[in-house]
Design a protein around this motif. Structure first.
Motif, PDB file in Angstrom:
ATOM      1  N   SER A  51       0.813  -1.212   0.000  1.00 33.96           N
ATOM      2  CA  SER A  51       0.000   0.000   0.000  1.00 33.96           C
ATOM      3  C   SER A  51       0.848   1.265   0.000  1.00 33.96           C
ATOM      4  N   GLY A  52       2.149   1.143  -0.241  1.00 32.83           N
ATOM      5  CA  GLY A  52       3.024   2.309  -0.205  1.00 32.83           C
ATOM      6  C   GLY A  52       2.862   3.200  -1.432  1.00 32.83           C
ATOM      7  N   THR A  53       2.948   4.510  -1.218  1.00 31.86           N
ATOM      8  CA  THR A  53       2.899   5.478  -2.310  1.00 31.86           C
ATOM      9  C   THR A  53       4.004   6.512  -2.109  1.00 31.86           C
ATOM     10  N   ALA A  54       4.316   7.215  -3.174  1.00 30.53           N
ATOM     11  CA  ALA A  54       5.299   8.302  -3.114  1.00 30.53           C
ATOM     12  C   ALA A  54       4.729   9.508  -3.844  1.00 30.53           C
ATOM     13  N   ASP A  55       4.955  10.688  -3.302  1.00 25.88           N
ATOM     14  CA  ASP A  55       4.503  11.920  -3.943  1.00 25.88           C
ATOM     15  C   ASP A  55       5.489  12.330  -5.024  1.00 25.88           C
ATOM     16  N   LEU A  56       4.961  12.830  -6.147  1.00 23.31           N
ATOM     17  CA  LEU A  56       5.786  13.380  -7.221  1.00 23.31           C
ATOM     18  C   LEU A  56       5.815  14.883  -7.056  1.00 23.31           C
ATOM     19  N   VAL A  57       7.008  15.463  -7.030  1.00 22.17           N
ATOM     20  CA  VAL A  57       7.161  16.895  -6.809  1.00 22.17           C
ATOM     21  C   VAL A  57       7.619  17.563  -8.093  1.00 22.17           C
ATOM     22  N   ASN A  58       6.914  18.614  -8.491  1.00 23.09           N
ATOM     23  CA  ASN A  58       7.300  19.400  -9.653  1.00 23.09           C
ATOM     24  C   ASN A  58       8.523  20.234  -9.260  1.00 23.09           C
TER      25      ASN A  58
END
Length: 82
Positions: A51-58
C-alpha cells in the motif's frame, strides 16, 4: 498546401486548428493531480500488493503534482512471472 522532408519522412502542416484557452490574469489555474496507483502487468492494470505510495514533486514549483504506487518484492515477482 506545401510539404517538406524532415529526416526520412514527409511532413505536411496540419489543416486542423487547436483552440487553447488563454490564462486569465489574476485567476489561479487549478492543477490536476495525477495518480498512478496501479501497475501494468501482463496486459492489464493490477493493484499493487503493498500500500506504499510516493509523492511526485514538480521541481519548478516544488508542489506535489502527483502520486505513484511503490512496488514491493511480490509486485516484481508477479511482473517477472508474467
Amino acid at each position: 498546401m506545401r510539404s517538406m522532408v524532415v529526416g526520412h519522412e514527409r511532413w505536411r502542416p496540419s489543416t486542423t486548428l487547436q483552440v487553447v484557452p488563454l490564462p486569465v490574469p489574476g485567476r489561479k489555474r487549478e492543477k490536476a493531480m495525477r495518480e498512478y496507483l496501479k501497475f501494468y502487468i501482463d496486459g492489464a492494470w493490477v493493484a499493487p500488493e503493498g500500500s506504499g505510495t510516493a509523492d511526485l514533486v514538480n521541481p519548478s514549483t516544488e508542489e506535489v503534482s502527483g502520486r505513484i504506487a511503490l512496488g514491493s518484492e511480490a509486485d516484481v515477482d508477479n511482473a517477472v512471472a508474467a
